[in-house]
Design a protein around this motif. Structure first.
Motif, mmCIF file in Angstrom:
data_model
loop_
_atom_site.group_PDB
_atom_site.id
_atom_site.type_symbol
_atom_site.label_atom_id
_atom_site.label_comp_id
_atom_site.label_asym_id
_atom_site.label_seq_id
_atom_site.Cartn_x
_atom_site.Cartn_y
_atom_site.Cartn_z
ATOM 1 N N ALA A 113 0.755 -1.227 0.078
ATOM 2 C CA ALA A 113 0.045 -0.012 -0.097
ATOM 3 C C ALA A 113 1.037 1.227 0.101
ATOM 4 C CB ALA A 113 -0.875 0.061 1.296
ATOM 5 N N LEU A 114 1.974 1.277 0.652
ATOM 6 C CA LEU A 114 2.677 2.255 0.790
ATOM 7 C C LEU A 114 3.911 2.454 -0.434
ATOM 8 C CD1 LEU A 114 4.076 1.963 4.339
ATOM 9 C CD2 LEU A 114 2.514 3.667 3.278
ATOM 10 N N GLY A 115 3.758 1.490 -1.442
ATOM 11 C CA GLY A 115 4.381 1.393 -2.814
ATOM 12 C C GLY A 115 5.736 1.019 -2.456
ATOM 13 N N GLU A 116 6.179 0.304 -1.472
ATOM 14 C CA GLU A 116 7.598 -0.211 -1.249
ATOM 15 C C GLU A 116 7.514 -1.447 -1.911
ATOM 16 O OE1 GLU A 116 7.776 1.916 3.251
ATOM 17 O OE2 GLU A 116 7.444 -0.422 3.007
ATOM 18 N N THR A 117 6.634 -2.375 -2.061
ATOM 19 C CA THR A 117 6.600 -3.597 -2.829
ATOM 20 C C THR A 117 5.369 -3.582 -3.803
ATOM 21 O OG1 THR A 117 5.592 -4.652 -1.336
ATOM 22 C CG2 THR A 117 8.031 -4.771 -1.183
ATOM 23 N N LYS A 118 5.758 -4.638 -4.888
ATOM 24 C CA LYS A 118 4.344 -4.572 -5.785
ATOM 25 C C LYS A 118 3.661 -5.995 -5.200
ATOM 26 C CE LYS A 118 6.030 -2.648 -9.689
ATOM 27 N NZ LYS A 118 6.334 -2.770 -11.239
ATOM 28 N N ARG A 119 2.364 -5.803 -5.368
ATOM 29 C CA ARG A 119 1.414 -6.861 -5.066
ATOM 30 C C ARG A 119 1.706 -7.780 -6.056
ATOM 31 N NH1 ARG A 119 -2.223 -5.602 -1.006
ATOM 32 N NH2 ARG A 119 -2.376 -3.391 -0.631
ATOM 33 N N PRO A 120 1.422 -9.308 -6.035
ATOM 34 C CA PRO A 120 1.440 -10.309 -6.966
ATOM 35 C C PRO A 120 0.300 -10.070 -7.956
ATOM 36 C CG PRO A 120 1.367 -11.334 -4.879
ATOM 37 C CD PRO A 120 1.486 -9.840 -4.448
ATOM 38 N N TYR A 121 0.697 -10.264 -9.204
ATOM 39 C CA TYR A 121 -0.565 -9.992 -10.109
ATOM 40 C C TYR A 121 -1.086 -11.475 -10.274
ATOM 41 C CZ TYR A 121 -3.204 -9.397 -14.357
ATOM 42 O OH TYR A 121 -4.201 -9.285 -15.331
ATOM 43 N N ARG A 122 -2.475 -11.584 -10.320
ATOM 44 C CA ARG A 122 -3.078 -12.824 -10.670
ATOM 45 C C ARG A 122 -4.247 -12.620 -11.718
ATOM 46 N NH1 ARG A 122 -2.223 -12.821 -5.127
ATOM 47 N NH2 ARG A 122 -0.819 -14.595 -4.369
ATOM 48 N N ASN A 123 -4.233 -13.305 -12.814
ATOM 49 C CA ASN A 123 -5.151 -13.055 -13.893
ATOM 50 C C ASN A 123 -6.074 -14.127 -13.753
ATOM 51 O OD1 ASN A 123 -6.826 -12.424 -15.896
ATOM 52 N ND2 ASN A 123 -5.348 -12.950 -17.585
ATOM 53 N N ASP A 124 -7.091 -13.873 -12.801
ATOM 54 C CA ASP A 124 -7.903 -15.184 -12.650
ATOM 55 C C ASP A 124 -9.527 -14.795 -12.830
ATOM 56 O OD1 ASP A 124 -9.395 -17.322 -11.277
ATOM 57 O OD2 ASP A 124 -8.132 -17.692 -9.473
ATOM 58 N N PRO A 125 -10.084 -15.189 -14.068
ATOM 59 C CA PRO A 125 -11.283 -14.797 -14.066
ATOM 60 C C PRO A 125 -12.251 -15.259 -13.112
ATOM 61 C CG PRO A 125 -10.099 -15.907 -15.983
ATOM 62 C CD PRO A 125 -9.319 -16.020 -14.801
ATOM 63 N N PHE A 126 -12.216 -16.371 -12.552
ATOM 64 C CA PHE A 126 -12.995 -17.050 -11.326
ATOM 65 C C PHE A 126 -12.845 -16.095 -10.240
ATOM 66 C CE2 PHE A 126 -13.796 -19.301 -7.617
ATOM 67 C CZ PHE A 126 -14.898 -19.958 -7.533
ATOM 68 N N LEU A 127 -12.139 -15.262 -9.809
ATOM 69 C CA LEU A 127 -11.998 -14.582 -8.665
ATOM 70 C C LEU A 127 -12.348 -13.306 -9.069
ATOM 71 C CD1 LEU A 127 -8.367 -14.950 -6.931
ATOM 72 C CD2 LEU A 127 -10.587 -15.827 -6.193
ATOM 73 N N THR A 128 -12.344 -12.811 -10.324
ATOM 74 C CA THR A 128 -13.058 -11.650 -10.800
ATOM 75 C C THR A 128 -14.242 -11.669 -10.645
ATOM 76 O OG1 THR A 128 -11.094 -11.095 -12.005
ATOM 77 C CG2 THR A 128 -13.226 -9.828 -12.584
ATOM 78 N N THR A 129 -14.870 -12.808 -11.366
ATOM 79 C CA THR A 129 -16.559 -13.127 -11.101
ATOM 80 C C THR A 129 -16.944 -13.409 -9.752
ATOM 81 O OG1 THR A 129 -16.178 -14.200 -13.548
ATOM 82 C CG2 THR A 129 -18.076 -14.596 -12.016
ATOM 83 N N LEU A 130 -16.175 -13.997 -9.061
ATOM 84 C CA LEU A 130 -16.594 -14.042 -7.607
ATOM 85 C C LEU A 130 -16.867 -12.794 -6.757
ATOM 86 C CD1 LEU A 130 -17.284 -16.316 -5.477
ATOM 87 C CD2 LEU A 130 -14.816 -16.338 -5.114
ATOM 88 N N ARG A 131 -15.885 -11.935 -7.093
ATOM 89 C CA ARG A 131 -15.696 -10.580 -6.465
ATOM 90 C C ARG A 131 -16.925 -9.704 -7.001
ATOM 91 N NH1 ARG A 131 -11.576 -8.725 -8.587
ATOM 92 N NH2 ARG A 131 -10.166 -9.809 -7.124
ATOM 93 N N GLU A 132 -17.253 -9.842 -8.144
ATOM 94 C CA GLU A 132 -18.142 -8.955 -8.704
ATOM 95 C C GLU A 132 -19.623 -9.525 -8.290
ATOM 96 O OE1 GLU A 132 -17.744 -9.633 -12.988
ATOM 97 O OE2 GLU A 132 -16.246 -8.144 -13.118
ATOM 98 N N ARG A 133 -19.806 -10.786 -8.124
ATOM 99 C CA ARG A 133 -21.051 -11.465 -7.695
ATOM 100 C C ARG A 133 -21.416 -10.922 -6.287
ATOM 101 N NH1 ARG A 133 -21.926 -17.617 -9.373
ATOM 102 N NH2 ARG A 133 -23.890 -17.167 -8.293
ATOM 103 N N GLY A 134 -20.133 -11.192 -5.350
ATOM 104 C CA GLY A 134 -20.252 -10.891 -3.909
ATOM 105 C C GLY A 134 -20.647 -9.366 -3.842
#
Length: 90
Positions: free
Chosen positions: A33-54
């Motif tokens: 969050a402070l920009g000291e490191t990068k978050r891992p990138y995950r291209n997971d359509p299932f998680l995107t759909t799950l987040r949207e449905r939630g």
């Protein structure tokens, strides 16, 4: 958790649950969050759909509560950030 445009770290309920489960994860998320490191990138359509449905389910549920005459209080996380940071000793 993320840093808003004023530089304030914004915490979520998930951040609290994550902290209880693993304090090291809180440190990693804060570093990202402070920009000291990068978050891992995950291209997971299932998680995107799950987040949207939630999100859609939550919006519909809150609308149902309001339609039934109940008062729904929405808490702005920015108002409680410093209190939360103090509680987590960050």
């Amino acid at each position: 958790m993320y840093k808003n445009n004023t530089g304030t770290i914004i915490w979520s309920a998930t951040d609290l649950a994550d902290h209880i489960a693993c304090t090291h994860l809180t440190g990693l998320n804060l570093s990202a969050a402070l920009g000291e490191t990068k978050r891992p990138y995950r291209n997971d359509p299932f998680l995107t759909t799950l987040r949207e449905r939630g999100n859609r389910f939550e919006e519909q549920y809150l609308a149902e509560l309001e339609a039934s005459g109940l008062e729904v209080v929405k808490i702005r996380s920015e108002e409680h950030t410093s209190e939360l940071q103090s509680h987590l000793n960050l």
